[in-house]
Write an enzyme that holds these catalytic residues in place. Structure first.
Site, PDB file in Angstrom:
ATOM      1  N   ASP A  14       0.809  -1.211   0.000  1.00 49.91           N
ATOM      2  CA  ASP A  14       0.000   0.000   0.000  1.00 49.91           C
ATOM      3  C   ASP A  14       0.847   1.268   0.000  1.00 49.91           C
ATOM      4  O   ASP A  14       0.657   2.164  -0.828  1.00 49.91           O
ATOM      5  CB  ASP A  14      -0.950   0.004   1.201  1.00 49.91           C
ATOM      6  CG  ASP A  14      -1.949  -1.139   1.145  1.00 49.91           C
ATOM      7  OD1 ASP A  14      -2.155  -1.690   0.055  1.00 49.91           O
ATOM      8  OD2 ASP A  14      -2.493  -1.488   2.202  1.00 49.91           O
ATOM      9  N   ARG A  94       0.316   2.201  16.437  1.00 52.38           N
ATOM     10  CA  ARG A  94      -0.166   3.290  15.584  1.00 52.38           C
ATOM     11  C   ARG A  94      -0.075   4.673  16.227  1.00 52.38           C
ATOM     12  O   ARG A  94       0.308   5.630  15.558  1.00 52.38           O
ATOM     13  CB  ARG A  94      -1.593   3.001  15.112  1.00 52.38           C
ATOM     14  CG  ARG A  94      -1.748   1.756  14.238  1.00 52.38           C
ATOM     15  CD  ARG A  94      -0.636   1.592  13.245  1.00 52.38           C
ATOM     16  NE  ARG A  94      -0.900   0.543  12.267  1.00 52.38           N
ATOM     17  CZ  ARG A  94       0.033  -0.199  11.719  1.00 52.38           C
ATOM     18  NH1 ARG A  94       1.306  -0.032  12.063  1.00 52.38           N
ATOM     19  NH2 ARG A  94      -0.265  -1.106  10.814  1.00 52.38           N
ATOM     20  N   ASP A 123      -6.917   1.004  11.538  1.00 50.08           N
ATOM     21  CA  ASP A 123      -5.713   1.822  11.574  1.00 50.08           C
ATOM     22  C   ASP A 123      -5.953   3.251  11.113  1.00 50.08           C
ATOM     23  O   ASP A 123      -5.300   4.181  11.586  1.00 50.08           O
ATOM     24  CB  ASP A 123      -4.605   1.178  10.739  1.00 50.08           C
ATOM     25  CG  ASP A 123      -3.943   0.015  11.453  1.00 50.08           C
ATOM     26  OD1 ASP A 123      -4.077  -0.059  12.693  1.00 50.08           O
ATOM     27  OD2 ASP A 123      -3.299  -0.810  10.791  1.00 50.08           O
ATOM     28  N   SER A 175      -2.063  -9.523   4.261  1.00 53.24           N
ATOM     29  CA  SER A 175      -1.706  -8.236   4.847  1.00 53.24           C
ATOM     30  C   SER A 175      -1.061  -8.529   6.195  1.00 53.24           C
ATOM     31  O   SER A 175      -1.660  -9.166   7.057  1.00 53.24           O
ATOM     32  CB  SER A 175      -2.965  -7.376   5.039  1.00 53.24           C
ATOM     33  OG  SER A 175      -2.635  -6.174   5.706  1.00 53.24           O
TER      34      SER A 175
END
Length: 402
Positions: A14, A94, A123, A175
């Protein structure tokens, strides 16, 4: 002069294609930023790859120590586990990445930050709540909510058309998110909860069936709820987690396969490898069992559930979490001692616990004579404790309700 945007960059599929997309779509100068949270060899090619993908520069920030001491340890002390299973490895990474995004953006004079989280995931919320809490003037760009790419297969095609190498193929399109605490897997065949994960999915942990036939014992020392030593050897925070990762992974400990409730309203299936973290949570809970009183322990269990939800939902910098941290720290004043754990073929069980602050009394609990306890006292206690039940039963008998 082009405006600058700082991209949270991992080198994965990504974020690799986001660099050219930001340049082509908005004309931004793209500054890539990667945060070293223990990804290991994944970081080695990032600098060359980011520049080749079109970034003007890249920051690679070593934040492993801060990650463990200021994000993992507070969550461990709280005993926070989301929905009883998830040890929050991605969730508390995060906000630290968001903090770094803001710091680099302010240093570079950037007007925006960007991330590669999808519009279906958690996220995006975690990144953006962090930015809002720390610098609400920054614009946040989330390409997955804007562009026309709708699948990982299309993203792979986009990368190939621009000669951008990505560590994902159509044959293994998982992922993954890796840091010092865990490795997560989502997507592909895992999207069907009926499918059992295959052994080749695991990149850290030895499948339990292939783990050694003899158990491994490990002793962990805690001071005020924080692990400080393994088998008598004092270690810094990062080294301690790394050592426990190695021990637990070799014994098949720390695999967690779960369907969880995402904040955005859907259920998702993830498989997590959290070897050292699994051992630490179980050991910490065992030590609390002999050092916390019943009322505090039971209330802390409720706090732990709320704490986990706050972290999962991206509210790391919220006033409530700060307040809960103060409560948790108070409870940890006496959570000092040693716990011995037995690791065997995917199982992690306590094999001994001791503390100078233990409120477990062998004299009181023994079935034999001893201790300052009179069995006769129980009669009065039970009569008073059961009085509401007795009164209601008499009323029901009198009025014919029973």
């Amino acid at each position: 002069m082009a405006e600058k945007v700082v991209l949270a960059y991992s080198g994965g599929l990504d974020t690799s294609i986001i660099i050219p997309w930001l340049k082509e779509t908005y004309g931004y100068e793209v500054i890539a930023m990667a945060v070293d949270l223990g990804q290991g060899e994944e970081l080695a090619p990032l600098e060359e790859k980011a520049i080749k993908s079109g970034a003007s520069k890249i920051y690679i920030l070593d934040k492993k120590k801060e990650f463990v001491e200021e994000y993992i340890w507070p969550t461990l002390k709280a005993g926070a586990i989301y929905e009883g299973k998830y040890l929050l490895g991605t969730s508390f990474a995060r906000p630290l990445i968001a903090k770094c995004l803001v710091e680099v953006a302010e240093k570079e004079g950037a007007t925006a930050v960007a991330h590669g989280a999808t519009g279906k995931g958690n996220d995006q919320v975690r990144f953006e709540l962090g930015v809002k809490a720390l610098n609400p003037d920054l614009k946040v760009i989330a390409p997955w909510r804007i562009w026309n790419i709708r699948s990982r297969e299309e993203a792979i095609d986009y990368a190939m058309a621009r000669n951008i190498p990505v560590p994902v193929t159509k044959d293994r399109p998982y992922s993954m998110d890796r840091n010092l605490w865990h490795l997560s897997h989502e997507g592909a065949d895992l999207e069907d909860p009926w499918n059992e994960p295959q052994d080749d999915l695991y990149l850290i942990i030895t499948p339990p069936e292939k783990a050694p036939d003899k158990p491994t014992y490990v002793t962990i020392d805690f001071e005020k709820g924080i692990p400080v030593a393994v088998d008598g050897e004092r270690l810094d925070a990062v080294a301690l987690v790394e050592k426990l990762n190695d021990l637990a992974a070799a014994n098949g400990v720390g695999i967690n396969d779960m369907v969880e409730n995402r904040l955005v309203g859907m259920k998702s299936r993830g498989v997590y490898e959290t070897p050292g973290g699994t051992v630490l949570y179980l050991a910490h809970r065992e030590l609390e069992a002999i050092t916390l009183d019943r009322m505090t322990m039971h209330f802390k269990e409720m706090v732990a559930a709320k704490y986990a939800e706050l972290v999962y939902d991206g509210n790391w910098f919220s006033p409530l979490k700060k307040a809960l941290d103060a409560f948790v720290d108070s409870t940890q004043e006496t959570v000092t001692g040693s716990v011995r754990m037995k690791l065997y073929k995917g199982n992690c069980t306590p094999a001994g616990v001791k503390s100078p602050y233990s409120i477990y009394s062998e004299d009181l609990v023994t079935f034999g004579a001893g201790g300052d306890y009179d069995h006769k006292d129980a009669s009065g206690f039970i009569n008073l404790f059961g009085l509401p039940l007795k009164v209601r039963a008499l009323m029901e008998k009198k009025t014919g309700l029973r």
